[in-house]
Each structure stands twice: as C-alpha cells, then as structure tokens.
Design a protein around this motif. Structure first.
Motif, short mmCIF file in Angstrom:
data_model
loop_
_atom_site.label_atom_id
_atom_site.label_comp_id
_atom_site.label_asym_id
_atom_site.label_seq_id
_atom_site.Cartn_x
_atom_site.Cartn_y
_atom_site.Cartn_z
N HIS A 23 42.30 46.75 31.33
CA HIS A 23 41.39 45.60 31.31
C HIS A 23 40.91 45.25 32.71
CE1 HIS A 23 40.09 41.39 31.05
NE2 HIS A 23 39.61 41.78 29.88
N ASP A 24 41.82 45.23 33.67
CA ASP A 24 41.42 44.91 35.05
C ASP A 24 40.49 45.97 35.63
OD1 ASP A 24 42.89 42.57 35.03
OD2 ASP A 24 44.68 43.53 35.86
N SER A 27 37.00 45.57 34.13
CA SER A 27 36.28 44.40 34.64
C SER A 27 35.66 44.66 36.02
CB SER A 27 37.18 43.18 34.68
OG SER A 27 38.23 43.36 35.60
N CYS A 28 36.12 45.69 36.71
CA CYS A 28 35.57 46.04 38.03
C CYS A 28 34.39 47.02 37.94
CB CYS A 28 36.65 46.66 38.90
SG CYS A 28 37.96 45.50 39.31
N PRO A 31 28.83 46.75 33.70
CA PRO A 31 28.78 46.82 32.23
C PRO A 31 28.05 48.05 31.70
CG PRO A 31 28.33 44.60 32.95
CD PRO A 31 28.38 45.45 34.19
N CYS A 34 30.37 51.02 32.07
CA CYS A 34 31.46 50.92 31.09
C CYS A 34 30.97 51.37 29.72
CB CYS A 34 31.97 49.49 31.05
SG CYS A 34 33.36 49.27 29.94
N ILE A 61 35.52 44.30 24.81
CA ILE A 61 34.49 44.51 25.83
C ILE A 61 33.14 44.51 25.13
CG2 ILE A 61 33.63 46.04 27.64
CD1 ILE A 61 36.56 47.30 27.38
#
Length: 90
Positions: A23-24, A27-28, A31, A34, A61
């Motif tokens: 998850h971390d 988040s970096c 979008p 991802c 997400i």
C-alpha cells in the motif's frame, strides 16, 4: 472480474518484498502508472473466482482491489466495467 496474479511479479513490480508494504509503495506511484502496472499484471493472469470469506487483507486503489487470502494467494479485482465506458468518436 477477479484475477489470480503471480505474487513475486506483483511485489517486484512495486519493488517490495511483502504484501504489507504494498500500500505504501503504491501510494508513491503516479495513479496512471499504477493503473498501467495493474492492467499489465491482469493481462498475464488467470481469471478466477475469489471466495470473499478467505480474504485476509485488502487494498483499495480507485477501480482496483488487491486481496491476499489466507493461503498467500494474491488477487486483483477490477471494478472497471467495460459496459459503462463509451467508445471514442475518433
């Protein structure tokens, strides 16, 4: 649709070695990147049934859910329905 993905490939895509760190790492990432990575993983994965009672942990997400079950299998659930999208006019 739900897809069974290769654990090693998913974790190496986001440069982590455990699901708890995923998850971390996500988040970096931008979008759009991802989404690209998750779509790439889905293309090479098997469409399967996921018993929701066996989910140990989930990550949401946007239009994707990533689940890990008690057997350490990782699934990507795509909430994107092709029926709701309109095609381009060009």
């Amino acid at each position: 649709m739900t897809y069974l993905v290769d654990n090693g490939r998913l974790l190496s895509t986001f440069n982590v070695n455990h699901f708890d760190l995923l998850h971390d790492a996500i988040s970096c990432v931008a979008p759009s990147m991802c989404e690209y990575y998750l779509n790439d993983l889905i293309i090479s994965s098997i469409d399967t049934y996921l018993n929701k009672n066996n989910i140990e942990q989930s990550i949401n997400i946007d239009l994707y859910n990533i689940h890990i079950d008690y057997d350490s299998n990782i699934y990507i659930e795509s909430l994107n329905s092709d029926d709701t999208q309109t095609e381009s006019l060009w």
